[in-house]
Design a protein around this motif. Sequence first.
Motif, PDB file in Angstrom:
ATOM      1  N   ILE A  13       0.843  -1.263   0.062  1.00 27.12           N
ATOM      2  CA  ILE A  13      -0.111  -0.045   0.047  1.00 27.12           C
ATOM      3  C   ILE A  13       0.804   1.114   0.029  1.00 27.12           C
ATOM      4  O   ILE A  13       1.764   1.526   0.929  1.00 27.12           O
ATOM      5  N   PRO A  14       0.925   2.001  -1.171  1.00 26.30           N
ATOM      6  CA  PRO A  14       1.891   3.337  -1.295  1.00 26.30           C
ATOM      7  C   PRO A  14       1.087   4.280  -0.142  1.00 26.30           C
ATOM      8  O   PRO A  14      -0.060   4.201   0.247  1.00 26.30           O
ATOM      9  N   ALA A  15       2.163   5.066   0.509  1.00 25.87           N
ATOM     10  CA  ALA A  15       1.710   5.970   1.405  1.00 25.87           C
ATOM     11  C   ALA A  15       0.687   7.079   1.133  1.00 25.87           C
ATOM     12  O   ALA A  15       0.016   7.641   1.853  1.00 25.87           O
ATOM     13  N   SER A  16       0.906   7.380  -0.216  1.00 17.27           N
ATOM     14  CA  SER A  16       0.115   8.533  -0.745  1.00 17.27           C
ATOM     15  C   SER A  16      -1.356   8.149  -0.896  1.00 17.27           C
ATOM     16  O   SER A  16      -2.442   8.709  -1.008  1.00 17.27           O
ATOM     17  N   PHE A  17      -1.689   6.647  -0.921  1.00 24.11           N
ATOM     18  CA  PHE A  17      -2.991   6.122  -0.834  1.00 24.11           C
ATOM     19  C   PHE A  17      -3.990   6.423   0.310  1.00 24.11           C
ATOM     20  O   PHE A  17      -5.258   6.431  -0.017  1.00 24.11           O
ATOM     21  N   ALA A  18      -3.339   6.131   1.564  1.00 26.87           N
ATOM     22  CA  ALA A  18      -4.313   6.158   2.529  1.00 26.87           C
ATOM     23  C   ALA A  18      -4.494   7.711   3.115  1.00 26.87           C
ATOM     24  O   ALA A  18      -4.118   8.001   3.955  1.00 26.87           O
ATOM     25  N   THR A  19      -5.520   8.209   2.422  1.00 24.37           N
ATOM     26  CA  THR A  19      -6.277   9.346   2.762  1.00 24.37           C
ATOM     27  C   THR A  19      -7.755   9.348   2.804  1.00 24.37           C
ATOM     28  O   THR A  19      -8.323   8.371   2.301  1.00 24.37           O
ATOM     29  N   TYR A  20      -8.258  10.223   3.628  1.00 29.94           N
ATOM     30  CA  TYR A  20      -9.687  10.215   3.634  1.00 29.94           C
ATOM     31  C   TYR A  20     -10.164  10.705   2.415  1.00 29.94           C
ATOM     32  O   TYR A  20     -11.223  10.383   2.012  1.00 29.94           O
ATOM     33  N   THR A  21      -9.528  11.465   1.733  1.00 34.53           N
ATOM     34  CA  THR A  21     -10.096  11.902   0.486  1.00 34.53           C
ATOM     35  C   THR A  21     -10.292  10.814  -0.479  1.00 34.53           C
ATOM     36  O   THR A  21     -11.315  10.686  -1.136  1.00 34.53           O
ATOM     37  N   ASN A  22      -9.189  10.110  -0.508  1.00 34.53           N
ATOM     38  CA  ASN A  22      -9.257   9.138  -1.475  1.00 34.53           C
ATOM     39  C   ASN A  22     -10.513   8.006  -1.121  1.00 34.53           C
ATOM     40  O   ASN A  22     -11.296   7.379  -1.960  1.00 34.53           O
ATOM     41  N   CYS A 240     -11.538   0.072  -0.276  1.00 36.34           N
ATOM     42  CA  CYS A 240     -12.421   0.492   0.587  1.00 36.34           C
ATOM     43  C   CYS A 240     -12.174  -0.020   2.164  1.00 36.34           C
ATOM     44  O   CYS A 240     -12.024   0.586   3.150  1.00 36.34           O
ATOM     45  N   ILE A 241     -12.455  -1.387   2.074  1.00 36.31           N
ATOM     46  CA  ILE A 241     -12.109  -1.984   3.539  1.00 36.31           C
ATOM     47  C   ILE A 241     -10.376  -1.791   3.708  1.00 36.31           C
ATOM     48  O   ILE A 241     -10.670  -1.647   5.036  1.00 36.31           O
ATOM     49  N   ARG A 248      -9.062   4.086  10.418  1.00 36.94           N
ATOM     50  CA  ARG A 248      -9.855   3.719  11.563  1.00 36.94           C
ATOM     51  C   ARG A 248     -11.205   4.185  11.393  1.00 36.94           C
ATOM     52  O   ARG A 248     -11.619   4.926  12.474  1.00 36.94           O
ATOM     53  N   VAL A 249     -11.912   4.162  10.362  1.00 37.90           N
ATOM     54  CA  VAL A 249     -13.213   4.605  10.243  1.00 37.90           C
ATOM     55  C   VAL A 249     -14.184   3.680   9.703  1.00 37.90           C
ATOM     56  O   VAL A 249     -13.670   2.461   9.025  1.00 37.90           O
TER      57      VAL A 249
END
Length: 317
Positions: A13-22, A240-241, A248-249
């Motif tokens: 999982i690339p670091a830039s991928f894990a955002t709320y916007t994504n 999404c999962i 943690r949402v």
Amino acid sequence: MSSKKKSIQPEIIPASFATYTNLQDLIEILGEKAHLLRTLKPFDFGKRVRNADEATALLNQIANLTHEALGLHNCVPKKPCLVLTEKLTKLPAITLRLYLVYLPISLLLLYIVFSVPTGSLAFLIALAAVILVLAVPYLAYRRTRLNLEHSCKYRRGATNRAVIEIDQLRKIQFQSYLTHEYAHHLYYELGGRSDEAWLREGWARLVQWHVMQRLYRSEENSAFLHHVLLQIVGELKFACIVLSSILRVRLPSKVRRIRTIYRNDPFYRLLTGTPGFNLQSLTRHAVGTASCFLAERREGPDRALRESLQKPFGASH
């Protein structure tokens, strides 16, 4: 699925991928694709591809459509070798032999059924055993068939020879999976910048989606969208999962209710024929597909398809 989440390798999982916007954008894209999949009308996938000549003709068609989608006119690589594995053709005979093996057991159980009082416990147990024994070959046939249908692959031989291995699938399904593998060939031949497996898989899925849309519009047959949407919806939901777990949402109920072909329960997969999957492979496909469809939404399809060979996908803007 929580126990499986813990075993996902973070480096996939690339670091830039894990955002709320994504995550929010992916939920929207997933909803659109899931709705489209639900609204597809009844369709026919056509007859199975019979021989190498028919398969080669379909490869030429897919190659031309893919080149058009990517704007490749002067730089067209040599086509890969196409190998029909023909395992599906042999599967009915293998299943018949399995039934012959189970036949003596079935006859013995039937003898017990007719020799004990109807409605007794022994009768019910013997009857259930007969049904189970007769069902095993069919369940094995269906599960094996679906796994074979998903076993298409692209590889480079010892002499760097490009090969696509695919079985004699029904024509429209054959074209869909063939497009994905041919996209892998183009990525390799055109010197895709990244060696990341998730990036290659995501780009191939995006190419597959656009080529199948072209065939859907030209042939006016929604069957061209079915298989690729099954894969896209499953991969986007899994992405999404993964994101919701990292951030943690809790995912909205409308997302959790979306059904996909990726189910953890082995008993459910046995009864329904749903193919199995490898968690790490699914993570790579999911992250890649999600990243590429995010790029398409933010940059437009032309740029996502054609310029993504030179730069990473999914960067936030």
